[in-house]
Design an enzyme around this catalytic site. Structure first.
Site, short mmCIF file in Angstrom:
data_model
loop_
_atom_site.label_atom_id
_atom_site.label_comp_id
_atom_site.label_asym_id
_atom_site.label_seq_id
_atom_site.Cartn_x
_atom_site.Cartn_y
_atom_site.Cartn_z
CE LYS A 110 -12.69 -33.63 66.01
NZ LYS A 110 -11.47 -33.84 64.99
C1 PLP Z 1 -10.39 -33.59 65.39
C2 PLP Z 1 -9.27 -34.53 64.62
C3 PLP Z 1 -8.05 -34.81 65.10
C4 PLP Z 1 -7.65 -34.34 66.54
O1 PLP Z 1 -8.26 -34.76 67.46
P1 PLP Z 1 -8.23 -33.98 68.93
O2 PLP Z 1 -9.16 -34.85 69.81
O3 PLP Z 1 -8.85 -32.57 68.54
O4 PLP Z 1 -7.00 -34.20 69.60
C5 PLP Z 1 -7.23 -35.68 64.20
N1 PLP Z 1 -7.62 -35.94 63.11
C6 PLP Z 1 -8.82 -35.71 62.62
C7 PLP Z 1 -9.14 -36.43 61.12
C8 PLP Z 1 -9.48 -35.12 63.33
O5 PLP Z 1 -10.93 -34.66 62.81
#
Ligand code: PLP
Length: 485
Positions: A110
């Site tokens: 993110k």
């Molecule tokens: C947020 C997250 C996901 C999922 O991503 P989305 O965009 O919500 O589908 C997968 N792995 C990790 C480590 C995350 O932080």
């Protein structure tokens, strides 16, 4: 290109306005019309370095930003933040291709979007002639919260308030958030799960939209930066000789809120040769069932798994895909109303056919997740986190006969040390911080610098509310003159 609401009940707005607003006023998500999506010739982009590539894609999808302006924002957002200058390196481990997205400040994917969003937000706010302060409200399943806090910390004109499920994040994730410093940051736990926190935030938006925005992937400014690494991975795979020019590449994506994988869909729509997008879920396999059957049914037990950032039963960004596939806001509004009232809906067959032309669904429980971590470690000495492991399993189940598949590696294994150590056959104990040290000793893989020393940092945030009290809480905090800690 304007952005309109997936539910059709709000006027179309500029890309800058969509970023400032976060959520459309009718409760829908901002999205571009499917026939207005630009085409980019990927051959023109393949020799660009990451910031220049990002600028081209940002400017195409957010037309309020020129390429030059976007490149300046990208350079400002990323400089000094990533431990790997390539931002999103593609790593070959025994033939498996891992797209490592965890080299940013909070060791999860993110960061790639949330290092940029504050800069996009302040620039968009200025373009819209906005003068007041913006309050960013964010619900987190663990990783968004910290990445958003780091991204928005001490940015002028913005405050950020993060809600996390009290019992739904890992100890490392919690420690990362409650020790957050900054003069404009707030952190509060919610007595409930991620869906409770996310629904609470959406309700606050509906009740008092003025001056609020979101750092969740409901904000289009979160989604667009994620399109870039689908391109960079494609070009890296070309350079590594793993694909030929124009050959399709598949991507396995560990999925929760459907933001990351939707960015892959956008890359394909822009013209990148994307094959199948593998939607990989844990035991909360509402998306697997949906893609297989066309019935989205959230009325099922909520499982707390070893991959907590995917413990989600209401995948917000799926709404954008329904819109992009159908072009029909009336249909989307009606499906979302059914989801809210009855907890389920059935998508039309024609829509599901289009969806299955691009997506395939897989799921993997905790036992399978840990077995995957152990197998890859034993065979290739590559250490996966639990989320990445779910995607790796999906890629194995999909098989090699469809051509190469890139596995999106979304977090550092050090964010989930108990589960990873357990997978490697080590007794885990109860102290996550000791486990991080043990994992480092065992694996020889260095711990990300930003996770070191977490244990010693003072806890600065202890607020906790019930979901029903979130609105009152936000009103009270908004009235406080300063949040300096
Ligand atoms: C947020 C997250 C996901 C999922 O991503 P989305 O965009 O919500 O589908 C997968 N792995 C990790 C480590 C995350 O932080």
């Amino acid at each position: 290109m304007l952005y309109s609401s997936t539910r059709g009940g709000a006027p179309a707005v500029s890309s800058a306005q969509a970023i400032v607003d976060g959520l459309a006023p009718d409760g829908g998500l901002y999205v571009m019309a499917p026939d207005a999506l630009p085409k980019l010739d990927w051959r023109d982009l393949k020799d660009l370095e990451y910031p220049a590539l990002a600028a081209r894609i940002l400017s195409a999808l957010l037309p309020d930003f020129s390429v030059e302006e976007a490149e300046a924002l990208v350079r400002r957002g990323y400089s000094g933040k990533f431990s790997d200058p390539r931002i999103a390196p593609l790593v070959d481990a025994g033939g498996d291709l891992f797209l490592e997205l965890f080299h940013g400040p909070t060791a999860a994917f993110k960061d790639v979007a949330l290092c940029l969003l504050p800069h996009l937000m302040t620039a968009s706010s200025a373009k819209c002639g906005h003068t007041g302060d913006i309050l960013i409200l964010t619900a987190t399943s663990g990783d968004t919260g910290k990445a958003a806090l780091e991204g928005f910390r001490d940015v002028d004109g913005i405050r950020i308030l993060v809600f996390f499920p009290r019992d739904g994040v890992s100890p490392v994730q919690k420690a990362q958030m409650v020790t957050q410093t900054g003069r404009n940051v707030g952190v509060c736990s919610v007595i409930g799960n991620f869906d409770d926190a996310q629904t609470g935030v959406k309700r606050i938006f509906a009740a008092m939209p003025e001056g609020l925005s979101s750092a969740n992937s409901i904000n289009i400014g979160r989604l667009v930066p994620q399109v870039v690494y689908y391109y960079s991975a494609y070009f890296d795979a070309l350079r590594m000789g793993r694909i030929r020019e124009g050959e399709k590449l598949n991507y396995a994506v560990p999925t929760g809120n459907f933001g990351d994988i939707l960015a892959g869909y956008l890359a394909a729509e822009l013209g990148l040769p994307v094959g199948t997008l593998l939607c990989a879920s844990n035991a909360n396999n509402v998306l697997t069932d949906f893609i297989d059957t066309g019935v989205y049914d959230r009325r099922r037990p909520f499982h707390k798994t070893l991959s907590p950032s995917m413990d989600i039963l209401i995948s917000s960004n799926l709404e954008r895909l329904l819109y992009l596939l159908s072009g029909d806001p009336g249909l989307v509004a009606s499906l979302m109303a059914q989801l809210s009232a009855e907890g389920r809906y059935t998508a039309p067959d024609a829509l599901m056919e289009k969806l299955r032309a691009r997506f395939a669904a897989f799921c993997c429980d905790d036992v399978g997740t840990q077995a995957a971590i152990a197998e890859v470690w034993e065979k290739h000495h590559y250490l996966m986190d639990t989320h990445t492991a779910v995607a790796w399993r999906a890629a194995q189940d999909f098989g090699k006969e469809h051509g190469p598949t890139v596995i999106l590696s979304t977090a550092s294994p050090y964010k989930f040390p108990a589960a990873v150590l357990g997978a490697l056959g080590q007794a885990a104990g109860s102290d996550e911080f000791a486990m991080m040290d043990a994992l480092e000793t065992l694996s020889g893989v260095p711990m990300p610098a930003n996770l070191r020393g977490l244990r010693e940092r003072p806890v600065l945030h202890t607020d906790c509310v019930a979901p029903a009290d979130m609105l009152e809480y936000v009103k009270r905090r908004k009235a406080e003159p300063s949040w300096a800690k």
